[in-house]
Design a protein around this motif. Structure first.
Motif, PDB file in Angstrom:
ATOM      1  N   ASN A  56       1.001  -1.366   0.079  1.00 41.82           N
ATOM      2  CA  ASN A  56       0.082  -0.418  -0.063  1.00 41.82           C
ATOM      3  C   ASN A  56       0.504   1.070   0.277  1.00 41.82           C
ATOM      4  N   ASN A  57       1.825   0.966   0.536  1.00 38.13           N
ATOM      5  CA  ASN A  57       3.344   2.354   0.746  1.00 38.13           C
ATOM      6  C   ASN A  57       3.948   2.101  -0.108  1.00 38.13           C
ATOM      7  N   THR A  58       4.652   3.083  -1.047  1.00 41.20           N
ATOM      8  CA  THR A  58       5.855   3.367  -2.513  1.00 41.20           C
ATOM      9  C   THR A  58       6.270   4.619  -1.717  1.00 41.20           C
ATOM     10  N   TYR A  59       7.567   4.538  -1.622  1.00 44.44           N
ATOM     11  CA  TYR A  59       8.965   5.724  -1.296  1.00 44.44           C
ATOM     12  C   TYR A  59       9.353   5.916  -2.963  1.00 44.44           C
ATOM     13  N   TYR A  60       8.856   7.437  -3.210  1.00 50.66           N
ATOM     14  CA  TYR A  60      10.698   7.132  -4.470  1.00 50.66           C
ATOM     15  C   TYR A  60      11.635   8.524  -3.729  1.00 50.66           C
ATOM     16  N   SER A  61      12.200   8.405  -4.404  1.00 50.61           N
ATOM     17  CA  SER A  61      13.330   9.717  -4.034  1.00 50.61           C
ATOM     18  C   SER A  61      12.802  10.893  -4.959  1.00 50.61           C
ATOM     19  N   ASP A  62      13.427  11.925  -4.078  1.00 45.68           N
ATOM     20  CA  ASP A  62      12.399  12.759  -5.298  1.00 45.68           C
ATOM     21  C   ASP A  62      13.378  13.363  -6.706  1.00 45.68           C
ATOM     22  N   SER A  63      14.275  12.185  -6.564  1.00 44.91           N
ATOM     23  CA  SER A  63      15.398  12.503  -7.549  1.00 44.91           C
ATOM     24  C   SER A  63      14.385  11.620  -8.903  1.00 44.91           C
ATOM     25  N   VAL A  64      13.914  10.175  -8.274  1.00 40.29           N
ATOM     26  CA  VAL A  64      13.648   9.525  -9.301  1.00 40.29           C
ATOM     27  C   VAL A  64      11.891   9.069  -9.776  1.00 40.29           C
ATOM     28  N   LYS A  65      11.407  10.688  -8.889  1.00 41.46           N
ATOM     29  CA  LYS A  65      10.118   9.982  -8.512  1.00 41.46           C
ATOM     30  C   LYS A  65       9.451  10.577 -10.093  1.00 41.46           C
ATOM     31  N   GLY A  66       7.779   9.639 -10.695  1.00 39.62           N
ATOM     32  CA  GLY A  66       7.476   9.615 -11.890  1.00 39.62           C
ATOM     33  C   GLY A  66       8.640   9.168 -13.401  1.00 39.62           C
ATOM     34  N   ARG A  67       9.684   8.492 -12.667  1.00 32.90           N
ATOM     35  CA  ARG A  67      11.108   7.806 -13.830  1.00 32.90           C
ATOM     36  C   ARG A  67      10.881   6.631 -13.461  1.00 32.90           C
ATOM     37  N   PHE A  68      11.025   6.076 -12.370  1.00 31.27           N
ATOM     38  CA  PHE A  68      10.926   4.733 -11.980  1.00 31.27           C
ATOM     39  C   PHE A  68       9.430   4.430 -11.122  1.00 31.27           C
ATOM     40  N   THR A  69       9.325   2.963 -10.827  1.00 31.16           N
ATOM     41  CA  THR A  69       8.159   2.331 -10.580  1.00 31.16           C
ATOM     42  C   THR A  69       8.879   1.046  -9.816  1.00 31.16           C
ATOM     43  N   ILE A  70       8.854   1.007  -8.825  1.00 33.17           N
ATOM     44  CA  ILE A  70       9.339  -0.104  -7.655  1.00 33.17           C
ATOM     45  C   ILE A  70       7.785  -1.021  -7.810  1.00 33.17           C
ATOM     46  N   SER A  71       7.926  -2.492  -7.931  1.00 31.94           N
ATOM     47  CA  SER A  71       7.618  -3.110  -7.926  1.00 31.94           C
ATOM     48  C   SER A  71       7.468  -5.142  -7.638  1.00 31.94           C
ATOM     49  N   ARG A  72       6.455  -5.543  -6.919  1.00 27.57           N
ATOM     50  CA  ARG A  72       7.453  -6.973  -6.676  1.00 27.57           C
ATOM     51  C   ARG A  72       6.590  -7.911  -7.107  1.00 27.57           C
ATOM     52  N   ASP A  73       6.906  -9.851  -7.490  1.00 27.51           N
ATOM     53  CA  ASP A  73       6.361 -10.653  -7.952  1.00 27.51           C
ATOM     54  C   ASP A  73       6.189 -11.596  -6.636  1.00 27.51           C
ATOM     55  N   ASN A  74       5.390 -11.948  -6.256  1.00 27.46           N
ATOM     56  CA  ASN A  74       6.132 -12.601  -4.994  1.00 27.46           C
ATOM     57  C   ASN A  74       5.951 -14.376  -5.071  1.00 27.46           C
ATOM     58  N   GLY A  75       4.844 -14.248  -6.197  1.00 26.64           N
ATOM     59  CA  GLY A  75       5.383 -15.918  -7.218  1.00 26.64           C
ATOM     60  C   GLY A  75       6.498 -15.853  -7.326  1.00 26.64           C
ATOM     61  N   LYS A  76       7.537 -14.563  -7.392  1.00 29.39           N
ATOM     62  CA  LYS A  76       9.001 -15.125  -8.500  1.00 29.39           C
ATOM     63  C   LYS A  76       9.974 -14.754  -7.365  1.00 29.39           C
ATOM     64  N   ASN A  77       8.649 -14.157  -6.129  1.00 32.96           N
ATOM     65  CA  ASN A  77       9.910 -13.878  -5.032  1.00 32.96           C
ATOM     66  C   ASN A  77      10.910 -12.457  -5.451  1.00 32.96           C
ATOM     67  N   THR A  78      10.811 -11.951  -6.343  1.00 38.56           N
ATOM     68  CA  THR A  78      11.729 -11.649  -6.694  1.00 38.56           C
ATOM     69  C   THR A  78      10.700 -10.287  -6.708  1.00 38.56           C
ATOM     70  N   LEU A  79      12.088  -8.822  -6.662  1.00 33.03           N
ATOM     71  CA  LEU A  79      11.769  -7.492  -6.893  1.00 33.03           C
ATOM     72  C   LEU A  79      11.745  -7.006  -7.886  1.00 33.03           C
ATOM     73  N   TYR A  80      11.295  -5.594  -8.475  1.00 27.93           N
ATOM     74  CA  TYR A  80      11.542  -4.863  -9.611  1.00 27.93           C
ATOM     75  C   TYR A  80      11.892  -3.434  -9.468  1.00 27.93           C
ATOM     76  N   LEU A  81      12.895  -2.875 -10.161  1.00 24.56           N
ATOM     77  CA  LEU A  81      12.288  -1.410 -10.538  1.00 24.56           C
ATOM     78  C   LEU A  81      12.768  -1.136 -11.578  1.00 24.56           C
ATOM     79  N   GLN A  82      12.208  -0.884 -12.462  1.00 23.66           N
ATOM     80  CA  GLN A  82      11.158   0.113 -13.783  1.00 23.66           C
ATOM     81  C   GLN A  82      12.046   1.633 -14.592  1.00 23.66           C
ATOM     82  N   MET A  83      12.960   1.450 -14.748  1.00 23.82           N
ATOM     83  CA  MET A  83      13.622   2.971 -14.698  1.00 23.82           C
ATOM     84  C   MET A  83      12.976   3.532 -16.315  1.00 23.82           C
TER      85      MET A  83
END
Length: 116
Positions: A56-83
């Motif tokens: 429910n909560n995500t944090y982005y530094s001001d320098s990347v806000k609007g450009r980067f997206t964090i997500s995770r796939d619990n089934g794959k036990n993997t975290l992502y960062l789309q830049m």
């Protein structure tokens, strides 16, 4: 054994995109807050983005806000960062880490270089 394995870095031109992955083992990522950090040569490590247990909560530094997206796939036990819309100042070693009462486990870094 708790392990975090980051991958997906590389050389990209300004304005380009990359997706970083952080494969976790030894624990379930949906039980923890987890995040991305980066460190450029000669600079201090900085927090880039993190995601809470409930997502429910995500944090982005001001320098990347609007450009980067964090997500995770619990089934794959993997975290992502789309830049997206990468800039030369995004050049750094990127790390993923797990949070309990501190950022207690860190993966090895993956290098991102943004250059023409």
């Amino acid at each position: 054994e708790v392990q975090l394995q980051a991958s997906g870095g590389g050389l990209v031109q300004p304005g380009g995109s990359l997706r970083l992955s952080c494969a976790a083992s030894g624990f379930n990522i949906d039980d923890y807050a987890i995040g991305w950090f980066r460190q450029a040569p000669g600079k201090e490590r900085e927090g880039v983005s993190c995601i809470s247990v409930s997502e429910n909560n995500t944090y982005y530094s001001d320098s990347v806000k609007g450009r980067f997206t964090i997500s995770r796939d619990n089934g794959k036990n993997t975290l992502y960062l789309q830049m997206n819309s990468l800039k030369p100042e995004d050049t750094a070693e990127y790390y993923c880490a797990r949070y309990t009462i501190s950022w207690d486990y860190w993966g090895q870094g993956t290098q991102v270089t943004v250059s023409s």
